[in-house]
Design an enzyme around this catalytic site. Structure first.
Site, PDB file in Angstrom:
ATOM      1  N   ASP B 420       0.873  -1.158   0.000  1.00 49.71           N
ATOM      2  CA  ASP B 420       0.000   0.000   0.000  1.00 49.71           C
ATOM      3  C   ASP B 420       0.920   1.221   0.000  1.00 49.71           C
ATOM      4  O   ASP B 420       2.108   1.109   0.269  1.00 49.71           O
ATOM      5  CB  ASP B 420      -0.854  -0.053   1.263  1.00 49.71           C
ATOM      6  CG  ASP B 420      -1.716   1.168   1.395  1.00 49.71           C
ATOM      7  OD1 ASP B 420      -2.227   1.616   0.364  1.00 49.71           O
ATOM      8  OD2 ASP B 420      -1.876   1.658   2.516  1.00 49.71           O
ATOM      9  N   THR B 422      -0.169   4.829   1.102  1.00 52.14           N
ATOM     10  CA  THR B 422      -0.423   5.751   2.191  1.00 52.14           C
ATOM     11  C   THR B 422      -0.312   5.028   3.523  1.00 52.14           C
ATOM     12  O   THR B 422      -0.960   4.017   3.730  1.00 52.14           O
ATOM     13  CB  THR B 422      -1.827   6.346   2.060  1.00 52.14           C
ATOM     14  OG1 THR B 422      -1.988   6.764   0.724  1.00 52.14           O
ATOM     15  CG2 THR B 422      -2.003   7.486   2.996  1.00 52.14           C
ATOM     16  N   GLU B 695      -8.551  14.940   7.110  1.00 56.03           N
ATOM     17  CA  GLU B 695      -9.551  15.868   7.646  1.00 56.03           C
ATOM     18  C   GLU B 695      -8.930  16.792   8.666  1.00 56.03           C
ATOM     19  O   GLU B 695      -9.134  18.007   8.643  1.00 56.03           O
ATOM     20  CB  GLU B 695     -10.683  15.077   8.306  1.00 56.03           C
ATOM     21  CG  GLU B 695     -11.621  14.461   7.312  1.00 56.03           C
ATOM     22  CD  GLU B 695     -12.921  14.070   7.979  1.00 56.03           C
ATOM     23  OE1 GLU B 695     -12.948  13.959   9.214  1.00 56.03           O
ATOM     24  OE2 GLU B 695     -13.902  13.892   7.255  1.00 56.03           O
ATOM     25  N   ASN B1038      -8.488  -0.673   3.947  1.00 58.20           N
ATOM     26  CA  ASN B1038      -8.594  -0.980   2.526  1.00 58.20           C
ATOM     27  C   ASN B1038      -7.554  -1.995   2.071  1.00 58.20           C
ATOM     28  O   ASN B1038      -7.592  -2.464   0.957  1.00 58.20           O
ATOM     29  CB  ASN B1038      -8.490   0.302   1.696  1.00 58.20           C
ATOM     30  CG  ASN B1038      -7.205   1.046   1.988  1.00 58.20           C
ATOM     31  OD1 ASN B1038      -6.566   0.785   3.006  1.00 58.20           O
ATOM     32  ND2 ASN B1038      -6.813   1.925   1.109  1.00 58.20           N
TER      33      ASN B1038
END
Lengths: 351, 1463
Positions: B420, B422, B695, B1038
């Site tokens: 992955d 990130t 965020e 994910n």
């Protein structure tokens, strides 16, 4: 993990920095390259050759002589034993042999059997050690391992039970030395003390009894093939009867190979004539021929031998040492060549 | 972690049984919960809850009574155990028995009891922790006492009322009925469930929301109907029926889950819905995973061969025995014992009996102890991996966790790594870097400088005493949290530990990481002066206009956008605000209570959705302290008058259009309106708890511009704007983020404009498609188009810069639009069936026709050591694929930054928008690769000479051949980039082979924009089709599917929660540890186990063959010269320890060398230590050695009066010595433990032999080796044999090893020799070796030289060159690849386009959909950011202009003609 206490410090979970846990134990790491192993090879080769020569010299000082009496001069007896009907008939024959060179030192007198498989699994198992150690209970109720030689047709327990005891070798020998200038002398043999000490004293015991040995074996039958009951194996020495009969004990120690010999007696060197061993000359063996071997194409022989500190006359071990030494040496030479030719590369790797 | 294995299942089955019993009365799909107090007297009688599991948990597998049968039953699931029991039982059959039957049971009993003891101990630990958990306290309402009483957890039942206090852990799944919070909210921390450390809001059940008085259980008289227990943490549905017949829906927002901790809420009351094993937490517990490693699979093949050998040997013996008996004919010899019945056995029958007997005798050949030994060794290996200080991360105080215990050796055999991006390659620390507002880029240069500074500081810290560096930082943060909170925190940590549950305790550690995002780097953002001016400008204008009651729409569109942009940044999220100092409600003390009443009306009519909770994706926390709050302007004075007027207006509106009545919660006044500084300090510093670091980064960014979020309620967001002051937006809806939509939205009513506005934030690719196309050619439309166009450009640049991009957009809804949407949305919300889908559609309806506000670029920094790790792993022959959800440009850039892609590499990019296009692209790529590399390899063989160093490094890349389905594959210096859409086509059955063919010949593969499912599909495809060992590494939810699919799954226990870790086999704190884990531990584990397994086979075969040879001398009767004791205990005791020690501790190459020479890893990839032929070589060696061990004693004792065991015991001894010395030859490192274990083995053998031979003359029938050993020890022959036999037996092997060491040393041996060299010299050597292309892999196929290596221009790290490079050299991209030297050829192609490109990176865009809109040139001179080798960006306008194939051929032709020139 569970042991790690949360909040016991900022680095509570830091593993110990010990050599063991970090797999940093000091270690010797031998590398197998020619120049490191060459010394090993040459060293081994040298050791082996020295040992081999020493053993060879030792073995060459031993004497051994085998006399096969199955068929030759004992043909009559051999034929006779073919038929079980003659089992009870005595048959005595004589085998002659010549000792070319005096047997010096202790001389051992063996009987040998060829092609007799004492090492068959079912045969070997067919004995009852508890009975042989003299337990009354086992005397009456032999172990199931003894089947079908546990009880005779009358239902009496057989003592000693089992196939091993049943097939006990029952030829007997008398060795006669024919002096060149004198009467024939029976070679004196120690017929006692031919067993392991532990066998005689620990593994084999007669059933305890206050009276005679015969009493002790009351209610048991003798093995099928036996001519005499167990308490009467040695008519000459009453202390050599029952389970502690030396011949029985020797027989009960099952041989490893189908061709084997078993100790029959040791030359009694108390006799002046034999104080140095067995003198050269003509000998004859007077054999009470009982044991049938023709069913299994077997052979019987008598072996007279002296021994070295590492066993009987056997050239194998010194040869094995010498051959190994040779092989090691060849390997060492090959490695030397490699070392010289390729070693430079090997060095390059390290430098 | 093993505690909950299987148990939930058991519990579940029992409950289902119960449910079945009730089936007649009740439908099975739901559970009904009544309050227990109604039925208190009739204890258990008619209480409808009595059938539900109580809260007592029992995770133990066994009870005292059931232990033995159950454990045995479980163990007999293992085939090996059944086999050995079968053999042991066979021994009880008299005709075939070989040993004393009781003795034959010994090994089986031993193995079974070892396992049983292990199980028992584990179970006891589970029992203890269960007991601890069951005896925790909680407050349960008692009917008789009419108050809450302390109870044990285990006494809690479904239907009980529980009162929960702050920081308490929930004992069961509880439906929230009351909360002390003024908004009837309750915050929980779910770290123990999903590892997400942010607080989640839970809400009181709607019908109890307006309860002003304290909740009284006695008045409760409702019935709850809900789902049956399930393990979905994010789902709960049901309804509550009140006495008056009213029904209210129950959602997951109402449910508090067991194991969570109550935070920020003083008190809450709830009713237990699920208890004990039926709680979601318990149902979610799954035990460690059991996988079968590749090595074990290989081993099983050889075990099978052992069985075959065994059967052959038995058959041979049986036939031999039959023949042997047959030769005697009818006349049986005396030594042939009759059957017990006294009858003759026919040769055939006895042969059959013998066959069985031989199976017993030869049973050792099947290595019974191998399975146990492997398990022990693996546990030790896991222990050592666990203890490795190098894999310990100080920052998070965590180290590697091995969750799967039995695949350690797989780590040494990996061939493909799927990573992955990130959070795995990067830190997942999001830092706001740049933004675009209304088409204007604000580069935030100061911010960049600041970040560079942090980096320096960081690296200094790392170099220096980093321990000292991190510690104070933490402390200071704790002190910031100060007083009460800190104490509470520590209490909760303690109680976490007290629970004893492993999962809970482990996760408790995360609490200490609460400060993860609060590093100043992420919080302090230096605003861009330009933008700040604009914001201020905008604020003051707005204030001015509002003051003058002008329409806000008159503001210039630019400023309007800026304004909206910041509002969106601030409110379009799910960030929860909390103040560390005070309980939550105090933060909002200033808020009006009154609006609630009016809003309440609104709620009654329209029930706004409060989908504020977590999306399915995981998130992480930000508990940062708000430092800039002191700067906040508390100019709320101005807002109050307008608020009143708005309220008034709203009241009117409400009459007209009921339901669309915005609530304006404008703060009337800041209580300390006097000074902003005072206000800031009084409120304490606000902490933002975000679901994702992105965020948080955005909220912090907005705060830097003084637009700060000050409060968030379920239906209202309060923000503070410069000059304008506090504004409360009525939050109508929150459409949570999901990975399909890739965006989230909030629907608010703007208090200033009264408009209902949708703010959407999401991935640029998605948002850009949803933007309302600019209208006609009026000026507005033009402007719009320009903004869009510019933004897109900048976004692309951001992507290239490796920034994560987010687009911000808004949509203003007219009341009618909103009303119509709302109607359908509410329908969707209340739908029972397919609610998710309906809500999804509803969201789609809302998020269209958006107006673009701007975009942000967030930097996610690379983790330390990632490029080095990737380089090392690659040198180790691992193929690294990166699968990311990020956009292509971002991904490519990160890939460059982490050296995954090499600037010298060509890159094939596949972007297709249809299946056919994809097929064509793949074909072309394939042809291209073939044409190019075939021609180049034939055309310029001497080109390699020019690039010697290069070649040398490549030499190590011997492709893994062992696995190859189609022979060796040459890995070219190519990179493949594919996007999610194309990937979907490429993964289609018809194309997957082609895709793989292309992908496997590329050195690195980058899949962008891939969904979790695609990730797992890629892994699965590679794993299944290429038959390679795959490793997947990731950190987020994910990545879970990919982690599960791969042979080895590695989770990064970073900041994105625990799902990945929970699914993984190994959890690492950081990516860079992967290097040591694979290269060192993986290598060691593999080589140790491989050697141990081979040794085991050898050992058993050698030992058993001894007996086999003997059969030739005993009429194949199955007798053994090795005493039964030795035969049975040889494996279990005498020879067991040294191999365990060696299997655990042996290091073929030192850790340093392994890391310096990653090439050595290929040893494991190619299974060099354990090839199939090695098994047979070992077997042959075993047979040779056993021949020596048999025949030396045989001839030495031939013709003597030796008895069976006096002859057999030396053989046993010799075999033992030979076997141990053999191990000695194979042992590479000798520690004192090796010496000790070997000495121990020998001593043990002699001790046991002596004791056994002296103990009892009658006990061990049928054999009776009394005093044999003692006698042997006095026999010189015995010693003579002991010398010669091992020498003769091991001479060949020793000789072979010595020759191998110099003639054809394996790379590992070379590495071992390097170990002996002092460190400094070794380094030098390693470099030299690389430089002089000494092939470590002499046998490896020569690497086909890629044409690409002809590029001489070394990609510059020096800024000057970069600057040059950035000058607009224009090339037609398709031809770029054939520029042998950028300095030479570009001139030829200069005429093509005015694009920017970097000559050094050859990028081929094979694309059927132009990646970007055709537009004018984009130039980017990337700032020298970190270690990133700059930005390369190239756009291709005309890639479709000419058929690519032609170009490819042409390229090839050119190459052919070019190559001679180039020399």
């Amino acid at each position: 993990m569970a042991k790690n206490q949360v909040g016991a410090g900022p680095f509570a979970r830091r593993p110990d920095n010990s050599a063991f846990k970090q797999q940093r134990l000091p270690a010797w790491s031998p590398s197998l390259t020619p120049h490191t192993v060459l010394s090993v090879f040459y060293g081994l080769s040298l050791i082996c050759v020295l040992l081999g020569i020493w053993l060879l010299i030792t073995v060459q000082n031993t004497y051994q002589l085998k006399v096969d009496y199955t068929n030759g001069s004992c043909k009559k007896c051999f034929e006779m034993r073919k038929y079980p009907a003659n089992a009870t008939k005595n048959c005595i024959c004589t085998a002659n042999f010549k000792v070319p060179k005096a047997f010096l030192g202790d001389v051992f007198f063996y009987y040998g059997l060829i092609n007799f498989h004492q090492n068959l699994r079912r045969y070997m198992d067919s004995r009852d050690d508890a009975q042989l150690v003299g337990r009354k209970k086992s005397l009456k109720f032999p172990s199931t391992y003894c089947k079908p030689f546990a009880y005779d047709e009358n239902g009496l327990p057989i003592a000693p039970c089992g196939a091993v005891a049943n097939s006990k070798f029952n030829d007997s020998f008398r060795l006669v030395y024919h002096q060149l200038d004198g009467p024939a002398v029976t070679v004196p043999l120690h017929r006692r003390g031919i067993t392991w000490y532990t066998d005689k004293n620990i593994k084999f015991h007669n059933p305890p009894t206050n009276t005679t040995l015969q009493e002790a074996f009351q209610g048991t039958a003798q093995p099928l093939y036996w001519q005499r009951p167990v308490y009467d194996l040695d008519p000459e020495d009453p202390n050599n009867n029952g389970f502690i009969n030396d011949d029985l004990i020797v027989w009960m120690r099952e041989a490893a190979f189908p061709n084997f010999k078993k100790l029959y007696g040791i030359l009694n060197r108390a006799h002046a004539l034999f104080s140095h061993g067995l003198p050269a000359g003509n000998y004859s063996i007077i054999i009470t021929y009982n044991f049938p071997v023709q069913y299994f194409q077997g052979k019987k022989e008598v072996v007279v031998s002296t021994v070295t500190w590492f066993g009987g006359q056997n050239y194998f071990l010194p040869i094995a040492y010498l051959v190994s030494s040779g092989m090691t040496f060849i390997a060492a030479i090959v490695l030397t060549v490699i070392h010289v030719k390729v070693g430079r590369d090997g060095k390059n790797m390290e430098e | 972690m093993a505690r909950e294995i299987g148990e939930p299942g058991v519990a579940k089955s029992s409950t289902t049984k119960k449910h079945k019993r009730r089936k007649s009365k009740k439908e099975i799909k739901t559970r009904t919960v009544h309050a227990n107090i109604l039925y208190d007297q009739a204890k258990g009688g008619d209480n409808p809850n009595r059938h539900y599991a109580n809260n007592k948990i029992k995770t133990t597998k066994y009870t005292l009574l059931s232990f033995i049968p159950k454990n045995l039953f479980e163990q007999f699931h293992r085939f090996a155990n059944v086999y050995f029991v079968f053999i042991a039982l066979l021994n009880f059959v008299p005709v075939v028995n070989a040993f004393q039957p009781e003795l034959a049971l010994a090994p089986v009993v031993f193995i079974l009891s070892v396992t049983a003891i292990k199980d028992l101990w584990e179970d006891y630990r589970r029992h203890r922790s269960d007991k601890e958990i069951n005896h925790m306290d909680c407050l349960v309402y008692s009917r008789s006492e009419r108050q809450y009483l302390e109870c044990y957890w285990k006494e809690v039942c479904v239907g009980d009322f529980i009162r929960l206090r702050c920081n308490e852990i929930l004992p069961a799944d509880v439906l929230l009925l009351s909360s002390s919070d003024p908004d009837r909210l309750c915050h929980i921390e779910t770290a123990t469930l999903d590892g997400e450390t942010n607080l989640k809001q839970r809400q009181v059940v709607r019908s109890f929301i307006d309860l002003d008085t304290e909740f009284d259980p006695l008045k409760y008289n409702s019935v709850i109907e809900c789902e049956k227990p399930n393990n979905d943490l994010n789902r709960f549905r049901g309804y509550i029926t009140h006495r008056n017949g009213r029904r209210d829906g129950l959602y997951k927002e109402n449910l508090l889950l067991r194991g969570c901790t109550i935070r920020n809420t003083e008190e809450a009351v709830g009713i237990v819905i699920y208890a004990g094993h039926e709680t979601k937490a318990m149902l979610n517990n799954s035990g460690p995973r059991y996988k079968r490693s590749k090595l074990e699979r290989q081993m099983n093949v050889d075990v099978f061969w052992c069985v075959v050998i065994l059967l052959v040997m038995c058959l041979f013996s049986a036939i031999g025995h039959g023949l042997w008996m047959f030769q005697y004919g009818d006349k049986r010899p005396v030594f042939d014992v009759l059957s017990p019945e006294g009858t003759d056995l026919s040769p055939v029958v006895s042969a059959i009996y013998l066959f069985l007997t031989m199976i017993i005798v030869f049973q050792v050949l099947i290595p019974i102890s191998l399975f146990v030994s492997i398990e022990i060794v693996k546990i030790c290996q896991v222990y050592f991996i666990h203890q490795d200080a190098d894999l310990y991360d100080e920052e998070t105080d965590s180290h590697l966790q091995c969750r799967a215990l039995n695949i350690t050796e797989d780590l040494g055999q990996m061939q493909y790594i799927f990573s992955d991006k990130t959070g795995t390659l990067t830190e997942n620390k999001m830092v706001f870097r740049r933004c675009i507002v209304a088409g204007v880029e604000y580069s935030h240069d100061a911010n960049a400088r600041r970040l560079a500074m942090y980096q320096e500081v960081d690296s200094e810290e790392d170099e220096g005493l980093s321990r000292g560096g991190t510690l104070p930082r933490k402390e200071s943060l704790t002190s910031q949290h100060s007083g009460g909170k800190a104490v509470l925190r520590s209490q909760s940590t303690k109680s976490h530990r007290r629970t004893g549950s492993r999962a809970e305790a482990k996760r408790a550690s995360i609490l200490s990481k609460h400060t993860a995002f609060s590093s100043p780097m992420e919080k302090d953002i230096t605003p861009d002066p330009q933008l700040r001016d604009k914001v201020n400008d905008c604020g003051s204008q707005m204030e001015f206009m509002r003051f003058h009651n002008q329409l806000l729409s008159q503001i210039s569109p630019d400023l309007q956008d800026v304004f909206d942009f910041f509002i969106a940044l601030t409110i379009c999220n799910t960030v929860v605000v909390s103040s560390p100092n005070q309980p939550r409600q105090k933060v909002r003390r200033f808020e009006l209570k009154s609006p609630v009443k009016t809003i309440e009306d609104f709620i009654k009519r329209f029930t706004p959705s409060r989908l504020t909770s977590a999306s399915s994706s995981s998130s992480s926390t930000s508990l940062a302290t708000n430092r800039s709050s002191s700067h906040r302007a508390c100019s709320s004075l101005l807002s109050s008058p307008s608020a009143e007027s708005t309220l008034a207006r709203l009241e009117e509106e409400r009459g007209a259009t009921p339901g669309i009545r915005g609530a304006l919660g404008t703060t009337p006044a800041c209580p300390h309106a006097g000074g902003s500084v005072a206000g800031g300090s009084d409120e304490g510093e606000l902490r933002y708890e975000a679901e994702s670091p992105d965020e948080a980064a955005l909220v912090y960014a907005a705060r830097a511009y003084k637009c700060s979020l000050v409060g968030r309620l379920a239906d209202q967001v309060t923000i503070e704007l410069p000059h304008v002051g506090r504004l409360s937006f009525e939050l109508l809806h929150t459409l949570a983020f999901d990975s399909t939509r890739k965006r989230m939205s909030v629907v608010v009513r703007n208090p200033l404009t009264e408009q209902i506005t949708v703010y959407t934030k999401g991935a640029d690719s998605v948002i850009m498609d949803l933007i309302r196309p600019p209208a006609a050619d009026d000026s507005k439309g033009k402007r719009q188009r320009k903004i869009l166009f510019k933004t897109q450009n900048y976004l692309n640049l951001y992507g290239m810069d490796g920034l994560r991009t987010l687009c911000i957009a808004k949509r203003v809804l007219s009341k009618e639009q909103y009303a119509s949407w709302l109607r359908r949305h509410l329908e969707a919300e209340t739908a029972i069936q397919g609610r998710e889908e309906l809500l999804f559609e509803s969201a789609l309806r809302l998020e269209t026709d958006l107006h673009l506000l701007g975009a942000t670029g967030i930097e996610d920094r690379l983790q330390d050591g990632v490029p080095e790790t990737i380089a090392a792993l690659r040198r180790a022959g691992l193929q690294i694929w990166v699968l990311t959800g990020d956009k292509q440009e971002t991904a490519i850039n990160i890939a460059y930054a982490c050296k995954l892609l090499d600037p010298e590499e060509e890159i094939i990019t596949l972007n297709a928008d249809s299946q056919e296009a994809c097929a064509v692209l793949l074909d072309e790529s394939l042809h291209y690769i073939q044409a190019k590399f075939l021609c180049s390899s034939s055309a310029d063989p001497c080109a390699a000479g020019v690039f010697q160093p290069d070649y040398a490094t490549l030499q190590f890349h011997a492709p893994p051949t062992s696995s190859g389905t189609a022979g060796p594959v040459v890995v070219h210096r190519l990179g493949l980039v594919i996007d999610g859409r194309t990937l979907a086509y490429a993964l289609d059955k018809s194309l997957e082979d082609k895709f793989l063919a292309v992908a496997r010949s590329c050195r690195s593969v980058l899949c962008c924009r891939s969904t979790p499912l695609q990730k797992s599909m890629v892994v699965k495809l590679v794993r299944d089709k290429l038959k390679v060992m795959t490793l997947a590494i990731g950190d987020g939810a994910n990545d879970v599917s990919m982690i599960q699919v791969a042979d080895v799954g590695v989770g990064i226990s970073g900041q994105e929660g625990m799902q990945a870790v929970m699914a993984s086999d190994f959890a690492l704190p950081r990516f860079q540890y992967l290097q040591k884990l694979l290269l060192v531990h993986g290598h060691w584990c593999y080589s140790r186990l491989a050697n141990m397994i081979l040794y085991f086979f050898y050992k058993n075969a050698m030992f058993v063959a001894l007996i086999f040879w003997y059969q030739f001398y005993c009429g194949f009767s199955g007798s053994a010269m090795i005493d039964q004791w030795y035969l049975i205990f040889f494996n279990l005791m005498f020879s067991a320890f040294p191999q365990l020690i060696t299997g655990t501790l042996d290091k073929d190459v030192s850790a340093d060398t392994l890391q310096e020479l990653p090439q050595l890893y290929m040893n494991g990839q190619n299974s060099e230590e354990y090839k199939p032929y090695m098994f047979w070589m070992n077997m042959i060696d075993a047979f040779y050695q056993s021949l020596v061990c048999f025949f030396i004693p045989y001839f030495a004792y031939a013709d003597s009066d030796v008895d069976l065991f006096t002859w057999g015991t030396p053989i046993t001894t010799l075999a033992l010595l030979t076997i141990l010395l053999h191990l000695g030859i194979e042992t590479k490192t000798w520690t004192w433990m090796n010496w000790a274990s070997i000495a121990f083995s020998i001593v043990l053998f002699f001790m046991v032999a002596m004791c056994y031979n002296a103990s009892c003359p009658t006990c061990y029938s049928p054999s009776n080796p009394y005093w044999t050993m003692q006698r042997l020890l006095g026999d010189p022959l015995f010693y003579l044999m002991c010398v010669i036999t091992p020498i003769a037996a091991l001479l060949p092997r020793y000789f072979y090893r010595a020759c191998q060491g110099s003639l054809f040393p394996s790379p590992v041996q070379v590495g071992r020799q390097l170990d002996k060299v002092p460190l400094g010299l070794r380094r030098h050597l390693v470099n030299q070796r690389t430089a002089h292309r000494t092939p470590l892999y002499p046998l490896g196929p020569p690497f086909l030289k890629g044409c690409s290596s002809k590029i001489t221009d070394p990609y510059s790290s020096n800024p000057k060159q970069k600057a040059q490079a950035a000058s607009p050299i224009c090339l037609k991209s398709m031809e770029m690849k054939d520029t042998p030297g950028s300095s030479k050829n570009p001139v030829n192609h200069l005429e093509h386009h005015d694009e920017l490109s970097l000559p050094s990176s050859e990028i081929i865009w094979l694309t059927s959909t132009p990646l970007m809109p055709q537009m004018e040139c984009v130039q980017l001179i990337s700032p020298p950011s970190g270690a990133s080798p700059g930005v390369t960006y190239q756009k291709n306008q005309e890639s479709l202009d000419c058929p690519q194939q032609n170009i490819l051929k042409q390229t090839c032709g050119e190459r052919l003609s070019d190559s001679p020139d180039s020399q």
